[in-house]
Design a protein around this motif. Sequence first.
Motif, PDB file in Angstrom:
ATOM      1  N   GLU A 143       0.640  -1.292  -0.160  1.00 21.95           N
ATOM      2  CA  GLU A 143       0.025  -0.044   0.133  1.00 21.95           C
ATOM      3  C   GLU A 143       0.861   1.352   0.090  1.00 21.95           C
ATOM      4  O   GLU A 143       0.510   2.401  -0.515  1.00 21.95           O
ATOM      5  N   ASP A 304     -15.968  -7.164   4.806  1.00 27.20           N
ATOM      6  CA  ASP A 304     -15.259  -5.803   5.216  1.00 27.20           C
ATOM      7  C   ASP A 304     -14.231  -5.928   6.158  1.00 27.20           C
ATOM      8  O   ASP A 304     -13.144  -5.524   5.947  1.00 27.20           O
ATOM      9  N   ARG A 305     -14.196  -6.689   7.330  1.00 25.90           N
ATOM     10  CA  ARG A 305     -13.230  -7.233   8.126  1.00 25.90           C
ATOM     11  C   ARG A 305     -12.121  -8.018   7.568  1.00 25.90           C
ATOM     12  O   ARG A 305     -11.024  -7.765   7.903  1.00 25.90           O
ATOM     13  N   GLN A 308      -9.869  -5.666   5.677  1.00 24.70           N
ATOM     14  CA  GLN A 308      -8.868  -4.824   6.428  1.00 24.70           C
ATOM     15  C   GLN A 308      -7.392  -5.168   6.309  1.00 24.70           C
ATOM     16  O   GLN A 308      -6.413  -4.357   6.405  1.00 24.70           O
ATOM     17  N   SER A 309      -7.024  -6.531   6.328  1.00 22.06           N
ATOM     18  CA  SER A 309      -5.611  -6.919   6.358  1.00 22.06           C
ATOM     19  C   SER A 309      -5.341  -7.572   4.960  1.00 22.06           C
ATOM     20  O   SER A 309      -4.502  -8.390   4.831  1.00 22.06           O
ATOM     21  N   ASP A 319      -3.774 -12.776  10.766  1.00 23.98           N
ATOM     22  CA  ASP A 319      -4.758 -12.253  11.085  1.00 23.98           C
ATOM     23  C   ASP A 319      -5.987 -12.989  11.242  1.00 23.98           C
ATOM     24  O   ASP A 319      -7.178 -12.806  11.093  1.00 23.98           O
ATOM     25  N   ASP A 326      -8.322  -7.506  16.994  1.00 24.11           N
ATOM     26  CA  ASP A 326      -9.073  -6.141  17.153  1.00 24.11           C
ATOM     27  C   ASP A 326      -8.929  -5.558  18.616  1.00 24.11           C
ATOM     28  O   ASP A 326      -8.760  -4.338  18.672  1.00 24.11           O
ATOM     29  N   VAL A 438      -4.291  -6.642  11.937  1.00 24.93           N
ATOM     30  CA  VAL A 438      -4.604  -5.532  12.189  1.00 24.93           C
ATOM     31  C   VAL A 438      -4.116  -5.127  13.624  1.00 24.93           C
ATOM     32  O   VAL A 438      -4.008  -3.627  13.918  1.00 24.93           O
ATOM     33  N   ARG A 441      -1.422  -2.334  13.438  1.00 20.26           N
ATOM     34  CA  ARG A 441      -1.636  -1.068  12.561  1.00 20.26           C
ATOM     35  C   ARG A 441      -1.262  -0.003  13.412  1.00 20.26           C
ATOM     36  O   ARG A 441      -0.867   0.937  12.715  1.00 20.26           O
ATOM     37  N   HIS A 561      -8.464  -8.591  -3.288  1.00 19.43           N
ATOM     38  CA  HIS A 561      -8.068  -7.256  -3.091  1.00 19.43           C
ATOM     39  C   HIS A 561      -7.418  -7.103  -4.310  1.00 19.43           C
ATOM     40  O   HIS A 561      -7.258  -5.825  -4.902  1.00 19.43           O
TER      41      HIS A 561
END
Length: 571
Positions: A143, A304-305, A308-309, A319, A326, A438, A441, A561
């Motif tokens: 990223e 969605d969760r 995230q990774s 993860d 989390d 996560v 992060r 992704h």
Amino acid sequence: MSAESFLILVGDDPAAISSLASLAQDRLTNEGWIQRLAFPFLQVFTPADGRLEVTGGLDGHGVLIGEMFDREGRPLTAQERAVCGCRPLDTARAQAVVSELWGRYVLVRRTSGDVAVLRDPSGALEAVSWRRDGVTITTSHPEAAFDPLLPEDLEIDWLAVANLVRRAGEYRHSLPLKGLTPIAAGELRTLGARGSVVEQIWRPAEIYRAARQRERPDLRVVVERAVRALAGDRIWVAEVSGGLDSAIIAGALKQSQREQVSAWVNHYVEQPEGDERQYARPVVEQFGFTLSEVRREKLGLSADRLAQSAGGFRPAINDIDPDYNDDIAMRIAKTGAWGSLTGQGGDAVFFQMPSPLIAFDEIRERGIGARLAVLHRIARWTRRSLWPRAWVSAWRQHRRSRDAWDHPWLEDLRGVPPAKALQISVLSFCQTFQGQAVRSRHGACVNPLLSQPVLEAGLAWSTVDLTWGGRDRAAARSAFQNLLPPALYARRSKGELGAYYGEAVADQLPFLRSYLLDGALAKAGLLDPAMEERLTREALLWRGGYTTILSLALTEAWVRHWQDRLARRQA
């Protein structure tokens, strides 16, 4: 994105780096990054609130990213770091760095038009490199490298994805993306316009072979030095699972460092086999602290969760438990902690695996002096007959499993007996624990038992001596006995969360069936035809396999992704 993300650009000449660096600065500044170094040939970017120390070489042609210590656990001074970054990084220099220093680092050096990248033997920081328009790019997370920086021929490697699916959840060094060069832990990679040259500077097998002629290191001294160096004077969230390894981390800290822990966290479930609070509480209470107990009731899974990774170089297998990660991430952010401390890796370093292969190590290392009492203890531990056929069967199974090993550490195992080879293979898998999640992060996720000095200590000890021929992690238990609660020291069982995870995943089957059976892996023909049958409550509760399903979900998220990202790039 991780709190320990970085982006390093090294140009063949100042003109080559100027254009890409300008693009990087414009893009990353809008995303909360800052430019940490700006030399004519080298530029470095990190998140503004990141956790990495960045030191440029005195001549502007090198950079040291991360922490570095001497063998006594003393952090290098700013001047020493700068000197380290300006010395030529060839084979001899890389060997000197690895033998004299350790830490959580990536060292990059421009020399004679090429770029040398040395990744520390623990693999604590990810490092992937490639070339683009006369610039060598090295980063820990894709990223950070937006589309103009990525290779023009970047694409998903479906054969590599198939291998991930076939052995879901296992760590594989090879990337499922073409056009990128992963740097292995302990590897020196030199990249340039003429191509790439690789040298594996640090190999576990070499540590074992060299140690046979030396006095084995003191486990307690090595662990305490590493844990205390990595902890420093920072605020931490510490995991206390109720197992041996996290208890050793708590015991190895100095009392002043324990006082810097903002929370000693234990996650438990209502099933008795998954509730280890009776073992975890005494670990922290003996030092005057209270355990933060988190009851787990479900597993939070959603598209969605999972997304995230999903943006890393590999599927985020680290993860696999989103609720745990989390919770730790929330505690780091809430308390302003530097990150989290875990005991992960201890099972491999101290040898927890009950394996009949240890008997072969005893015979290989002692020859005719092999002790019958050791063989008898191993037979009792592994619940096997002393009849040779059972032992030969285990050896043959081990030989077959080696065909699937995928890591540079495993390419040269000359003179390494089978149980020690097994240990090295498990250590290579432990690179998973160094991967993104996560929980990293907002802060660093630090695993001191996977640091270079501790790895080397565990490799230097024979598997027979680590286990006394019949007790998991026996040498480590003995080394820290006076800091371990008696019940934990004597404990022979491990916490078991299989029933909890099986039920939690079963509750998520409506989502998982759709997510996997209608997803990218299925469309590519990579899922087992029996997957639909395996995604039933009956199959999960009676036959298990929840880790495979969760790993496949993480792989599915990763593929989605990258399919989306590559499609946007081509639009």
